[in-house]
Scaffold this motif. Sequence first.
Motif, mmCIF file in Angstrom:
data_model
loop_
_atom_site.group_PDB
_atom_site.id
_atom_site.type_symbol
_atom_site.label_atom_id
_atom_site.label_comp_id
_atom_site.label_asym_id
_atom_site.label_seq_id
_atom_site.Cartn_x
_atom_site.Cartn_y
_atom_site.Cartn_z
ATOM 1 N N PHE A 137 -11.852 0.297 -3.919
ATOM 2 C CA PHE A 137 -10.621 -0.253 -3.335
ATOM 3 C C PHE A 137 -10.466 0.099 -1.852
ATOM 4 C CE2 PHE A 137 -9.326 -0.231 -7.854
ATOM 5 C CZ PHE A 137 -8.879 -1.543 -7.967
ATOM 6 N N ALA A 139 -10.291 -0.197 2.032
ATOM 7 C CA ALA A 139 -9.920 -1.394 2.810
ATOM 8 C C ALA A 139 -11.054 -1.899 3.683
ATOM 9 C CB ALA A 139 -8.698 -1.078 3.677
ATOM 10 N N ASN A 145 -12.191 -5.912 -2.067
ATOM 11 C CA ASN A 145 -11.806 -6.787 -0.959
ATOM 12 C C ASN A 145 -12.891 -7.814 -0.660
ATOM 13 O OD1 ASN A 145 -9.228 -6.045 -0.336
ATOM 14 N ND2 ASN A 145 -9.803 -4.516 1.176
ATOM 15 N N LEU A 158 -7.130 -6.196 2.203
ATOM 16 C CA LEU A 158 -5.916 -5.542 1.704
ATOM 17 C C LEU A 158 -6.085 -4.027 1.810
ATOM 18 C CD1 LEU A 158 -5.221 -7.630 -1.535
ATOM 19 C CD2 LEU A 158 -4.119 -7.854 0.689
ATOM 20 N N ARG A 159 -5.026 -3.354 2.259
ATOM 21 C CA ARG A 159 -5.052 -1.886 2.348
ATOM 22 C C ARG A 159 -4.545 -1.320 1.018
ATOM 23 N NH1 ARG A 159 -6.084 -0.308 7.434
ATOM 24 N NH2 ARG A 159 -5.872 -1.850 9.094
ATOM 25 N N TRP A 160 -5.454 -1.299 0.046
ATOM 26 C CA TRP A 160 -5.081 -0.916 -1.315
ATOM 27 C C TRP A 160 -4.500 0.504 -1.382
ATOM 28 C CZ3 TRP A 160 -5.100 -4.119 -5.456
ATOM 29 C CH2 TRP A 160 -5.805 -5.323 -5.333
ATOM 30 N N THR A 163 -0.978 0.972 1.021
ATOM 31 C CA THR A 163 0.212 0.191 0.709
ATOM 32 C C THR A 163 0.772 0.685 -0.621
ATOM 33 O OG1 THR A 163 -0.786 -1.710 1.820
ATOM 34 C CG2 THR A 163 1.124 -2.133 0.417
ATOM 35 N N GLY A 165 2.724 -0.362 -3.166
ATOM 36 C CA GLY A 165 2.585 -1.154 -4.378
ATOM 37 C C GLY A 165 1.135 -1.346 -4.787
ATOM 38 N N LEU A 166 0.268 -1.635 -3.830
ATOM 39 C CA LEU A 166 -1.149 -1.842 -4.133
ATOM 40 C C LEU A 166 -1.821 -0.556 -4.589
ATOM 41 C CD1 LEU A 166 -2.199 -4.232 -1.202
ATOM 42 C CD2 LEU A 166 -1.679 -4.823 -3.575
ATOM 43 N N ALA A 167 -1.391 0.580 -4.031
ATOM 44 C CA ALA A 167 -1.976 1.858 -4.454
ATOM 45 C C ALA A 167 -1.658 2.143 -5.921
ATOM 46 C CB ALA A 167 -1.447 2.986 -3.569
ATOM 47 N N VAL A 169 -1.082 -0.171 -8.222
ATOM 48 C CA VAL A 169 -1.891 -1.116 -9.010
ATOM 49 C C VAL A 169 -3.334 -0.609 -9.122
ATOM 50 C CG1 VAL A 169 -2.857 -3.450 -9.038
ATOM 51 C CG2 VAL A 169 -0.457 -3.101 -8.439
ATOM 52 N N ALA A 170 -3.893 -0.137 -8.014
ATOM 53 C CA ALA A 170 -5.277 0.347 -8.034
ATOM 54 C C ALA A 170 -5.426 1.538 -8.971
ATOM 55 C CB ALA A 170 -5.704 0.726 -6.607
#
Length: 304
Positions: A137, A139, A145, A158-160, A163, A165-167, A169-170
């Motif tokens: 994940f 970036a 990506n 995407l800056r997983w 960010t 929310g993305l962190a 999810v990851a």
Amino acid sequence: MTARPGRGQPRRETSEGRLALLLLLPAALLLCGVLLFPMLTTLRDSLYVNKLTEPWLRGFVGLSQYAQMLHDPRFGQALRNTLVFGIFTVGGSFLVGIPMALAAHTPSRVRGLARVALLLPWAMPPVISGLIFAWLFNAQYGVVNDVLYRAGVIHEPLRWLSTPGLAVVAMVITIVWKTSSFVALIVLGGLQGIPRDLTEAAEVDGATRVQGFFRVLLPLLAPSLAVAFIFRAISAVQVFDIPYTFIQQAPAQGLLETLGVYIYRTSIEFLDFGYGAALSVALFALSLAVTAVYVRFVRDGSSS
């Protein structure tokens, strides 16, 4: 004609009982040494201030550190993170684990590959899994990506991990990948205990595979699913390895910090052993509540 018990039978039963207690004594002493003693020590430490960065504050404070938890916003955030991660990762591990178990159970060309894929996440250490997925994940050079960009889903990386929310999810994806194999192994054991005659009879009656699964297999798998759910819930409450690995890579640390990680950082990084012990007791109480649900389930199942 029934033989009457002799006079020597009670004495024999008494000696057998003493022998059984003598054989169980080493295991009982071992459990007291590795389980009971640390628990009592942690409970005692939670009643004292023991902060190495402020050694002059040592002393008995009673329940004040438990009261401190109620006004600690970081504890509240860690507890919410633990519960949210628990809900999503336990549910996700069942959504992934049950199809994996069916693929490993049903005779087909991919059966052997499915069994290998089932064992791989379970055999890999959690820290290694966290490092691998943190790299996936990433970036700048992450595979996720790259795949999304080539598929036209995204137009910029995407800056997983940075960010919030993305962190989250990851990390949920990582924990689901790691823990779904445990659910799959439990379900696979349940599937192998179901006679094939039942599914074949359903097919003869005209049921499709989906109908056979929901109407025949799923009800018979209920005990296995319940056991897998309880054990996954307990491990979700105590999760530490993968969140801690992600936090080392992710700036969005507040949303990834679970209760286990907060205890580690309080005790080891901030050297506040007294408050860390109080947090550990809170985590133990949470795990005990989940275990009580499991014991209640087993008792109800055995009585019915």
